[in-house]
Scaffold this motif. Structure first.
Motif, PDB file in Angstrom:
ATOM      1  N   THR A   1       6.471  17.022  -2.349  1.00 21.11           N
ATOM      2  CA  THR A   1       6.155  15.723  -2.949  1.00 21.11           C
ATOM      3  C   THR A   1       7.382  14.834  -2.996  1.00 21.11           C
ATOM      4  OG1 THR A   1       4.415  16.743  -4.292  1.00 21.11           O
ATOM      5  CG2 THR A   1       5.197  14.573  -4.973  1.00 21.11           C
ATOM      6  N   ASP A   2       8.528  15.411  -3.361  1.00 22.53           N
ATOM      7  CA  ASP A   2       9.759  14.623  -3.390  1.00 22.53           C
ATOM      8  C   ASP A   2      10.086  14.053  -2.005  1.00 22.53           C
ATOM      9  OD1 ASP A   2      10.054  15.174  -6.076  1.00 22.53           O
ATOM     10  OD2 ASP A   2      11.413  16.868  -5.761  1.00 22.53           O
ATOM     11  N   GLY A   3       9.958  14.887  -0.996  1.00 26.06           N
ATOM     12  CA  GLY A   3      10.224  14.415   0.360  1.00 26.06           C
ATOM     13  C   GLY A   3       9.215  13.383   0.816  1.00 26.06           C
ATOM     14  N   PHE A   4       7.947  13.592   0.448  1.00 26.42           N
ATOM     15  CA  PHE A   4       6.897  12.652   0.823  1.00 26.42           C
ATOM     16  C   PHE A   4       7.132  11.279   0.208  1.00 26.42           C
ATOM     17  CE2 PHE A   4       2.863  10.643  -0.429  1.00 26.42           C
ATOM     18  CZ  PHE A   4       2.328  10.390   0.820  1.00 26.42           C
ATOM     19  N   VAL A   5       7.525  11.248  -1.042  1.00 25.38           N
ATOM     20  CA  VAL A   5       7.791   9.973  -1.708  1.00 25.38           C
ATOM     21  C   VAL A   5       8.921   9.229  -0.998  1.00 25.38           C
ATOM     22  CG1 VAL A   5       8.677   8.924  -3.828  1.00 25.38           C
ATOM     23  CG2 VAL A   5       6.905  10.685  -3.956  1.00 25.38           C
ATOM     24  N   ALA A   6       9.995   9.955  -0.654  1.00 28.17           N
ATOM     25  CA  ALA A   6      11.113   9.315   0.048  1.00 28.17           C
ATOM     26  C   ALA A   6      10.679   8.793   1.416  1.00 28.17           C
ATOM     27  CB  ALA A   6      12.262  10.310   0.196  1.00 28.17           C
ATOM     28  N   ALA A   7       9.873   9.584   2.145  1.00 27.66           N
ATOM     29  CA  ALA A   7       9.391   9.150   3.467  1.00 27.66           C
ATOM     30  C   ALA A   7       8.482   7.931   3.343  1.00 27.66           C
ATOM     31  CB  ALA A   7       8.663  10.292   4.159  1.00 27.66           C
ATOM     32  N   SER A   8       7.674   7.886   2.277  1.00 28.58           N
ATOM     33  CA  SER A   8       6.792   6.733   2.059  1.00 28.58           C
ATOM     34  C   SER A   8       7.606   5.464   1.836  1.00 28.58           C
ATOM     35  CB  SER A   8       5.863   6.991   0.871  1.00 28.58           C
ATOM     36  OG  SER A   8       5.012   8.088   1.118  1.00 28.58           O
ATOM     37  N   TYR A   9       8.704   5.588   1.116  1.00 25.26           N
ATOM     38  CA  TYR A   9       9.557   4.422   0.920  1.00 25.26           C
ATOM     39  C   TYR A   9      10.224   4.002   2.240  1.00 25.26           C
ATOM     40  CZ  TYR A   9       9.032   4.317  -4.144  1.00 25.26           C
ATOM     41  OH  TYR A   9       8.519   4.186  -5.415  1.00 25.26           O
TER      42      TYR A   9
ATOM     43  N   TYR B   1      -7.456  12.430  -5.897  1.00 25.86           N
ATOM     44  CA  TYR B   1      -7.509  11.693  -4.630  1.00 25.86           C
ATOM     45  C   TYR B   1      -7.952  10.254  -4.831  1.00 25.86           C
ATOM     46  CZ  TYR B   1      -9.823   9.899  -0.454  1.00 25.86           C
ATOM     47  OH  TYR B   1     -10.259   9.092   0.561  1.00 25.86           O
ATOM     48  N   GLY B   2      -8.850  10.004  -5.762  1.00 23.62           N
ATOM     49  CA  GLY B   2      -9.391   8.662  -5.948  1.00 23.62           C
ATOM     50  C   GLY B   2      -8.334   7.618  -6.251  1.00 23.62           C
ATOM     51  N   ALA B   3      -7.227   8.029  -6.840  1.00 30.58           N
ATOM     52  CA  ALA B   3      -6.168   7.067  -7.155  1.00 30.58           C
ATOM     53  C   ALA B   3      -5.508   6.509  -5.904  1.00 30.58           C
ATOM     54  CB  ALA B   3      -5.116   7.740  -8.038  1.00 30.58           C
ATOM     55  N   MET B   4      -5.642   7.221  -4.779  1.00 31.42           N
ATOM     56  CA  MET B   4      -5.015   6.777  -3.539  1.00 31.42           C
ATOM     57  C   MET B   4      -5.873   5.782  -2.766  1.00 31.42           C
ATOM     58  SD  MET B   4      -3.499  10.376  -2.026  1.00 31.42           S
ATOM     59  CE  MET B   4      -2.856   9.514  -0.590  1.00 31.42           C
ATOM     60  N   VAL B   5      -7.175   5.766  -3.032  1.00 33.17           N
ATOM     61  CA  VAL B   5      -8.095   5.015  -2.173  1.00 33.17           C
ATOM     62  C   VAL B   5      -7.759   3.523  -2.100  1.00 33.17           C
ATOM     63  CG1 VAL B   5     -10.503   4.320  -1.848  1.00 33.17           C
ATOM     64  CG2 VAL B   5      -9.950   6.694  -2.421  1.00 33.17           C
ATOM     65  N   PRO B   6      -7.536   2.819  -3.226  1.00 31.55           N
ATOM     66  CA  PRO B   6      -7.212   1.387  -3.101  1.00 31.55           C
ATOM     67  C   PRO B   6      -5.955   1.144  -2.266  1.00 31.55           C
ATOM     68  CG  PRO B   6      -7.747   1.944  -5.375  1.00 31.55           C
ATOM     69  CD  PRO B   6      -7.613   3.237  -4.644  1.00 31.55           C
ATOM     70  N   ALA B   7      -4.937   1.989  -2.439  1.00 28.79           N
ATOM     71  CA  ALA B   7      -3.708   1.817  -1.670  1.00 28.79           C
ATOM     72  C   ALA B   7      -3.947   2.056  -0.186  1.00 28.79           C
ATOM     73  CB  ALA B   7      -2.631   2.772  -2.187  1.00 28.79           C
ATOM     74  N   LEU B   8      -4.789   3.046   0.151  1.00 26.64           N
ATOM     75  CA  LEU B   8      -5.109   3.309   1.553  1.00 26.64           C
ATOM     76  C   LEU B   8      -5.813   2.110   2.183  1.00 26.64           C
ATOM     77  CD1 LEU B   8      -6.373   7.009   1.324  1.00 26.64           C
ATOM     78  CD2 LEU B   8      -4.242   6.217   2.370  1.00 26.64           C
TER      79      LEU B   8
ATOM     80  N   GLY C   1       0.810  -1.214   0.000  1.00 31.33           N
ATOM     81  CA  GLY C   1       0.000   0.000   0.000  1.00 31.33           C
ATOM     82  C   GLY C   1       0.845   1.266   0.000  1.00 31.33           C
ATOM     83  N   MET C   2       1.883   1.320   0.851  1.00 31.19           N
ATOM     84  CA  MET C   2       2.718   2.520   0.916  1.00 31.19           C
ATOM     85  C   MET C   2       3.573   2.672  -0.342  1.00 31.19           C
ATOM     86  SD  MET C   2       1.703   4.045   3.545  1.00 31.19           S
ATOM     87  CE  MET C   2       2.868   5.398   3.392  1.00 31.19           C
ATOM     88  N   ALA C   3       4.041   1.562  -0.915  1.00 31.49           N
ATOM     89  CA  ALA C   3       4.792   1.647  -2.165  1.00 31.49           C
ATOM     90  C   ALA C   3       3.903   2.147  -3.298  1.00 31.49           C
ATOM     91  CB  ALA C   3       5.385   0.278  -2.516  1.00 31.49           C
ATOM     92  N   TRP C   4       2.657   1.704  -3.334  1.00 30.36           N
ATOM     93  CA  TRP C   4       1.695   2.160  -4.335  1.00 30.36           C
ATOM     94  C   TRP C   4       1.527   3.682  -4.248  1.00 30.36           C
ATOM     95  CZ3 TRP C   4      -3.442  -0.953  -5.295  1.00 30.36           C
ATOM     96  CH2 TRP C   4      -4.181  -0.350  -6.313  1.00 30.36           C
ATOM     97  N   ILE C   5       1.334   4.181  -3.013  1.00 29.40           N
ATOM     98  CA  ILE C   5       1.162   5.618  -2.815  1.00 29.40           C
ATOM     99  C   ILE C   5       2.409   6.375  -3.267  1.00 29.40           C
ATOM    100  CG2 ILE C   5       0.948   7.408  -1.040  1.00 29.40           C
ATOM    101  CD1 ILE C   5      -0.947   5.481   0.446  1.00 29.40           C
ATOM    102  N   ALA C   6       3.600   5.855  -2.928  1.00 30.31           N
ATOM    103  CA  ALA C   6       4.841   6.517  -3.315  1.00 30.31           C
ATOM    104  C   ALA C   6       4.977   6.589  -4.842  1.00 30.31           C
ATOM    105  CB  ALA C   6       6.038   5.779  -2.714  1.00 30.31           C
ATOM    106  N   LEU C   7       4.526   5.556  -5.537  1.00 31.17           N
ATOM    107  CA  LEU C   7       4.675   5.515  -6.989  1.00 31.17           C
ATOM    108  C   LEU C   7       3.742   6.486  -7.712  1.00 31.17           C
ATOM    109  CD1 LEU C   7       5.037   1.655  -7.514  1.00 31.17           C
ATOM    110  CD2 LEU C   7       6.793   3.383  -7.965  1.00 31.17           C
TER     111      LEU C   7
END
Length: 508
Positions: free
Chosen positions: A453-461, A380-387, A366-372
């Motif tokens: 966004t760049d920082g968020f992606v790194a934190a998600s990973y 927002y809808g693209a995040m729902v399945p990963a959440l 789920g977190m990798a999906w969000i990071a990608l």
């Protein structure tokens, strides 16, 4: 009047009243007592868990109202988590010695009074001090709620009960940003804390009247152990909290980390030699206990990173307000509430390892999906399945690992196991946020939406990495149902434990 009020029904089974001695085991707890233990433990734990991150979406309002700096704002969150973490093990020891119900009530009273003090704070220094006292009450509540619920239910039903308790507790952590944003936006930030006061005052008389008292086997409080573990945890947590601000190589951070590690080593040395240890080192011979504590550390590290950054991403990048961001986390938070009880049922049937491994694998996915997919302007809808996937994963993992830890020790020592587990949970959360914030700062920042966004992606990973470490720890858990459960009474009781039980009987 209290006798006419009944807590919500949960299924009961035919458990014979076979427990003996002053601290009757779970087999001797009647169904009504079990329900009260679960309901009261869940209500108090919900309040304590909610306040872990409740100020996160109200920090902007607090800063404007109290004229505080960025570092002072950080401490309104960290003061709570710091005192919470360092006092979890002493809280278990106090409950074992002076009574779990009694100290649970004391913790509830402290938490309620400190909540009022937070709401009445006229400056940020007073708010930080009140938050630290809140953490003391929360440590007593969270540790002893798990001990009381675990003690009230027999081994074959303990997973269900812990699943319900952890579902409510996880919901509190995840709803913190939503509640804080809604209250700050609709009323005033002080009401974040005022809401705890009537709930705490209403619950206290039921705790004192409806829950039976129980003690651990210790005759005396292990004061050297309390001092060493408190100093050790404080040093480690201080280093984690201050690492980003002071620098990870600074004398302050390195010195605190080394001092904390030395104190923890001294704690282990002392516990192996004292006749009445606060945390018997023999617990760690159990694979279920050792692997379970490692697993919960990485589980909470991944969970807290997600909670901390997802709400900010929804506000900073997607442009929602505090309340709107909290509402859009509901597909994730709802799974924490609904899936954890189901996982509690399953853990009693198939064992802890499958749920832990699958759960943390889902969290990683789920977190990798969000990071990608994270990018400015995304829908927002693209995040729902990963959440949903990430929420289901954490909901599966937490009840499994809790059952593993408390099921690895005898009934009389549940409080000690719960205290150790609680400390690992909180340290995992603090560690996860500290590492993820450092990763975020190195990859991005708050200057622009793109930078965030760049920082968020790194934190998600980073959250993904913690989840995968949780999978590794989960693979070390025993693989068959029932292998973690310890007998309710040892076949060859320790004389010191028998003496402690006798003293408890005479005191009551």
């Amino acid at each position: 009047m209290h006798d006419k009020i009944r807590p919500p029904e949960i299924p009961d089974g035919p458990y014979p009243n076979t427990a003996r001695g002053p601290d009757a085991g779970a087999a001797g707890a009647d169904p009504r007592t079990r329900r009260w233990a679960l309901v009261l433990g869940s209500v108090a734990s919900l309040m304590a868990a909610l306040d872990t991150l409740v100020v996160s979406t109200a920090l902007h309002t607090i800063r404007l109202d109290l004229g505080s700096s960025a570092e002072e704002l950080e401490w309104t969150v960290n003061a709570y988590n710091l005192s919470f973490a360092v006092l979890l093990m002493p809280a278990a020891a106090l409950g074992d010695r002076f009574g779990r119900r009694r100290m649970f009530a004391v913790g509830l009273g402290i938490f309620t009074a400190a909540s009022a003090a937070c709401a009445l704070s006229g400056n940020v220094a007073a708010l930080i001090a009140a938050r630290a006292v809140q953490g003391l009450g929360a440590a007593l509540i969270m540790t002893l709620a798990l001990a009381l619920v675990s003690a009230a239910f027999p081994a074959e039903r303990r997973g269900v009960a812990i699943g319900l308790l952890e579902g409510v507790t996880g919901l509190g952590v995840a709803l913190g940003p939503l509640v804080g944003g809604a209250v700050a936006e609709g009323l005033a930030w002080q009401w974040i804390f005022w809401v705890n006061v009537p709930i705490g005052l209403a619950a206290l008389p039921f705790v004192l009247r409806k829950l039976p008292e129980s003690h651990g086997p210790d005759r005396a409080l292990d004061l050297p152990g309390v001092g060493l573990v408190t100093a050790g945890a404080f040093g480690v947590v201080w280093a984690l909290v201050r690492g980003n601000a002071a620098g990870w190589g600074s004398a302050e951070v390195v010195g605190a980390a080394l001092a904390g590690a030395a104190a923890l080593a001294g704690f282990a040395w002392w516990e192996m030699r004292t006749p009445e240890p606060m945390l018997p080192m023999r617990f760690f011979r159990s694979r279920a206990f050792s692997a379970g504590n490692a697993a919960v550390f990485f589980t909470l590290a991944s969970l807290f990173v997600a909670v901390f950054f997802l709400a900010q991403f929804l506000q900073t990048v997607l442009g929602y307000g505090p309340l709107g961001a909290g509402l859009r986390l509901m597909p994730w938070t709802a799974t924490l509430f609904f899936c954890a009880p189901v996982a509690g049922v399953l853990v009693d049937k198939i064992g802890e390892r499958p749920l832990m491994v699958c759960g943390m694998a889902l969290q990683a996915i789920g977190m990798a999906w969000i990071a990608l997919i994270a990018e400015p302007g995304m829908g927002y809808g693209a995040m729902v399945p990963a959440l949903v996937i990430a929420g289901c994963g954490v909901s599966m993992a937490i009840p499994a690992v809790q059952t593993s830890v408390v099921g690895a020790v005898s009934h009389a020592e549940i409080g000690k196991a719960a205290g150790a587990n609680g400390m690992m949970r909180e340290l995992g959360g603090v560690f996860g946020i500290a590492v993820a914030v450092a990763v975020f700062a190195s990859a991005g920042g708050y200057a622009t939406v793109e930078s965030f966004t760049d920082g968020f992606v790194a934190a998600s990973y980073a959250a993904v990495g913690f989840a995968l470490l949780g999978v590794v720890a989960g693979l070390c858990l025993p693989g068959r149902p029932g292998t973690t459960a310890a007998p309710e009474a040892p076949s060859a009781p320790d004389p010191a434990e028998l003496a402690g039980l006798a003293d408890s009987a005479r005191s009551r």
